[in-house]
Motif scaffolding. Structure first.
Motif: not given
Length: 430
Positions: A220-231
């Motif tokens: 049940a791993a937490p999903p990878t999420v983009a951090g602030p400013g990565e986009h």
């Protein structure tokens, strides 16, 4: 006769055990009046100064915000905790909603009707005589205590339960139910769903018991999420590393448009997208520089850059693929699959990423999302017409995202790393 001053203070917070249920606590000399208002708005008492709002549609933040506005208009002092305010500001959607053609307001209307049916059953206004499973969901026949067409057939569970048919005669309703579902008919109401049990525990003021099976961190791993400013960093690096994309000004500083040199592909980044359901990227391909749109992808603010990179890399220089179907990389990675005539879903072994195919949908034919289907941390939605090889490259990247090395290296060559962006001034330049 003048009204007494509304000097009660009401504080709304998220329930610690039944997310996203809401708890209200009241204080002040007119607390009784405030609690009466809250009861009319769906809150139920769980203590001398505490009430809870627990629903089967996960819309508690929305209705708590409505209650807060009404109480404020009536002169009460209202406070909303920060975490709850964030939930109120985030307009989430059901990731696996069975009526994808509904607008957000229509979804809320369907859920409100289902909530009324749930409350009527729970409070004894609707007595269920029989239930059955029609192969896809639960159906039932019951009788309301009052009303003209008070004998009803129900279809569905939780937030999508509906009145399918209404009858004036109970005998007719029950006989027709037996005719439709024959040997599947069972006496009385169906067992409560997990969601209904959770809601009822919250309304009784009980804490949620621990599940019998404890999932390991790998399961049940937490999903990878983009951090602030990565986009933004990715977009800047895309312009610096590739001669295929050109930056275009828009009338607003809120967006940047990247146009491919072939003049048929366009990507737009909304710099103001913040919440997990906000669309940050829109990528589309057209049949010529001024032709009709062939397909479109929408990408939310939390989507990992690795997946956006897979899409833009394919549009630049497609990698050779030998998979027969877009979902082949997922099956090879051991993802579980659940199939239904209207939807096929693949889920990563650690449940951090899900990929869905709706063969009859137009706008959201293919969807990838991270985390819980009901409140995804991010999502990518591709319309009908999305390229076969593009989908394969995207699913290969999703499989790599959800699986530890060296698995991904066996699926496809790794995507090239973008060079770090050059230092940028604080102001946005288009």
């Amino acid at each position: 006769m003048p009204h007494a001053p509304a000097d009660a203070h009401i504080r709304f917070t998220l329930h610690p055990d039944h997310h996203p249920a809401v708890i209200s606590t009241t204080s002040g000399s007119t607390s009784d009046a405030a609690r009466s208002h809250l009861h009319d708005l769906g809150f139920r008492s769980i203590g001398p100064d505490a009430m809870v709002l627990a629903r089967i549609d996960h819309e508690e933040p929305y209705y708590a915000n409505t209650a807060a506005k009404q109480l404020s208009r009536n002169g009460f002092t209202v406070e909303i905790e920060t975490a709850l305010q964030d939930e109120i500001d985030t307009e989430w959607t059901w990731g696996n909603y069975p009526f994808p053609w509904c607008t957000r307001d229509e979804v809320r209307e369907v859920s409100a009707d289902a909530q009324r049916i749930h409350d009527d059953i729970a409070e004894g206004r609707l007595i269920i005589h029989l239930h059955a499973n029609d192969g896809n969901t639960t159906v039932a026949v019951g009788t309301y205590a009052s009303g003209v067409h008070r004998h009803v057939h129900l279809h569905g569970e939780n937030h999508v339960r509906q009145v399918a048919t209404a009858y004036e005669d109970e005998t007719e309703a029950v006989a027709e139910f037996h005719r439709l579902y024959t040997v599947a008919v069972r006496p009385g109401p169906a067992p409560l769903t997990d969601l209904e049990q959770s809601v009822r525990r919250a309304l009784r003021g009980e804490s949620t018991p621990l599940p019998r099976v404890q999932f390991t961190e790998a399961q049940a791993a937490p999903p990878t999420v983009a951090g602030p400013g990565e986009h933004e960093e990715f977009l800047n690096a895309l312009f610096e590393s590739s001669q295929h994309w050109a930056k275009h000004r828009t009338w607003s500083d809120e967006t940047t448009i990247a146009s491919h040199e072939n003049l048929t592909i366009r990507a737009e980044l909304d710099h103001e997208a913040r919440h997990r359901t906000d669309i940050a990227w829109t990528i589309a391909e057209y049949d010529g520089p001024v032709g009709e749109r062939l397909w479109r992808a929408t990408i939310t603010a939390g989507t990992p850059v690795r997946l956006i990179h897979a899409i833009t890399d394919h549009l630049d220089a497609p990698l050779p693929v030998d998979a027969a179907d877009p979902h082949t990389p997922l099956e090879e990675a051991g993802w579980s699959v659940a199939s239904h005539p209207a939807r096929t879903t693949w889920q990563a072994p650690n449940r951090s990423v899900t990929f869905e195919h709706l063969p009859h949908a137009a706008d959201d034919r293919w969807t990838a999302f991270g985390g819980d289907a009901n409140r995804p941390a991010w999502s990518i939605r591709l319309s009908a017409g999305a390229l076969h090889d593009l989908l394969i490259q995207l699913t290969a990247a999703a499989a790599e995202l959800a699986s530890p090395p060296p698995f991904a290296a066996r699926r496809s060559p790794p995507l090239p790393r973008l060079p770090p962006p050059l230092p940028q001034p604080r102001a946005r330049v288009r």
